[in-house]
Design an enzyme around this catalytic site. Structure first.
Site, PDB file in Angstrom:
ATOM      1  N   ASP A  96       0.835  -1.197   0.000  1.00 47.72           N
ATOM      2  CA  ASP A  96       0.000   0.000   0.000  1.00 47.72           C
ATOM      3  C   ASP A  96       0.874   1.253   0.000  1.00 47.72           C
ATOM      4  O   ASP A  96       2.028   1.220   0.421  1.00 47.72           O
ATOM      5  CB  ASP A  96      -0.905   0.022   1.238  1.00 47.72           C
ATOM      6  CG  ASP A  96      -1.866  -1.151   1.256  1.00 47.72           C
ATOM      7  OD1 ASP A  96      -2.131  -1.722   0.185  1.00 47.72           O
ATOM      8  OD2 ASP A  96      -2.340  -1.499   2.356  1.00 47.72           O
ATOM      9  N   LYS A  97       0.279   2.347  -0.405  1.00 47.66           N
ATOM     10  CA  LYS A  97       1.004   3.613  -0.499  1.00 47.66           C
ATOM     11  C   LYS A  97       1.687   3.977   0.818  1.00 47.66           C
ATOM     12  O   LYS A  97       2.815   4.486   0.835  1.00 47.66           O
ATOM     13  CB  LYS A  97       0.043   4.730  -0.922  1.00 47.66           C
ATOM     14  CG  LYS A  97       0.699   6.094  -1.096  1.00 47.66           C
ATOM     15  CD  LYS A  97      -0.330   7.126  -1.539  1.00 47.66           C
ATOM     16  CE  LYS A  97       0.293   8.509  -1.656  1.00 47.66           C
ATOM     17  NZ  LYS A  97      -0.696   9.542  -2.061  1.00 47.66           N
TER      18      LYS A  97
END
Length: 234
Positions: A102-103
């Site tokens: 994920d970011k």
């Protein structure tokens, strides 16, 4: 393959730039100057550009310590991607991240243009372990460990394989925990959803290992190192 593809694959330049190098007469194969970009070349041939050897390497492997705020993607119009962290000479054609972080998740991310290896590491039936370290809002305890070990079914019906949860620290006063968790899947936001299902929230998440690979302690966020296939598939 054609000499222009060979050199473009090795990041000597774009096809157009390679054509200009050939036109200048500074590209040679086995000591003979190349006259046309269509010339066929084998991986075993000795290729030089302006006298410098260009050895062919079909597959490339990079272990990146992914920082926050970077997408696990090859390109994006508005946000930085993991590919943008590679030096220009390392942005080989076909390089992609193996799976996704994920970011806001940090840590170990493998980048490669080896599609078969990508499949080997991601296929559910291959059972490649992934270990994460996290800070949690909530106090994980023995019951949490048992719940994860039994295999969970999330609210939307998603069934998860058993996960191995290790509690590193608990802070009851501040309602926080530090944990390590080993999973064999990589479902969308899986760890965040697992803790959400038991009333907790992941505050920070870092992947520290994947299969045989472990994140080196001295590899800083945003840095990467090149690997050989043997480093990955021991």
């Amino acid at each position: 393959m054609r000499i222009d593809k060979y050199l473009a694959n090795m990041n000597v330049g774009s096809r157009k730039e390679v054509h200009l190098l050939i036109k200048k007469g500074i590209v040679a194969v086995n000591g003979v100057t190349v006259k046309t970009p269509k010339q066929q070349v084998k991986e075993s041939d000795q290729v030089t550009v302006n006298g410098d050897a260009v050895d062919y390497q079909k597959y490339h492997y990079f272990l990146l310590n992914k920082p926050k705020g970077v997408l696990s993607a090859t390109e994006d119009r508005s946000q930085p991607t993991v590919i943008s962290l590679l030096a220009p000479q390392d942005r080989y054609q076909g390089i992609v991240p193996v799976g996704r972080l994920d970011k806001d998740t940090t840590g170990l991310l493998l980048l490669t243009n080896d599609g078969q290896l990508n499949h080997e590491l991601l296929a559910p039936n291959k059972h490649v372990d992934k270990i994460y370290r996290a800070k949690i809002a909530g106090v994980a305890d023995d019951e949490t460990v048992k719940t994860f070990a039994a295999g969970m079914t999330l609210g939307d019906g998603t069934k998860l394989q058993p996960a191995e949860l290790t509690i590193l620290a608990q802070d009851v006063d501040h309602d926080t925990s530090e944990i390590e968790i080993k999973i064999r899947e990589g479902k969308y936001h899986q760890i965040k959803r697992m803790f959400g299902a038991v009333g907790m929230k992941v505050v920070e998440l870092e992947r520290i290992s994947m299969g045989q690979l472990t994140l080196p302690e001295d590899l800083k966020r945003g840095e990467y190192l090149e690997l050989q296939l043997d480093d990955i598939m021991k």
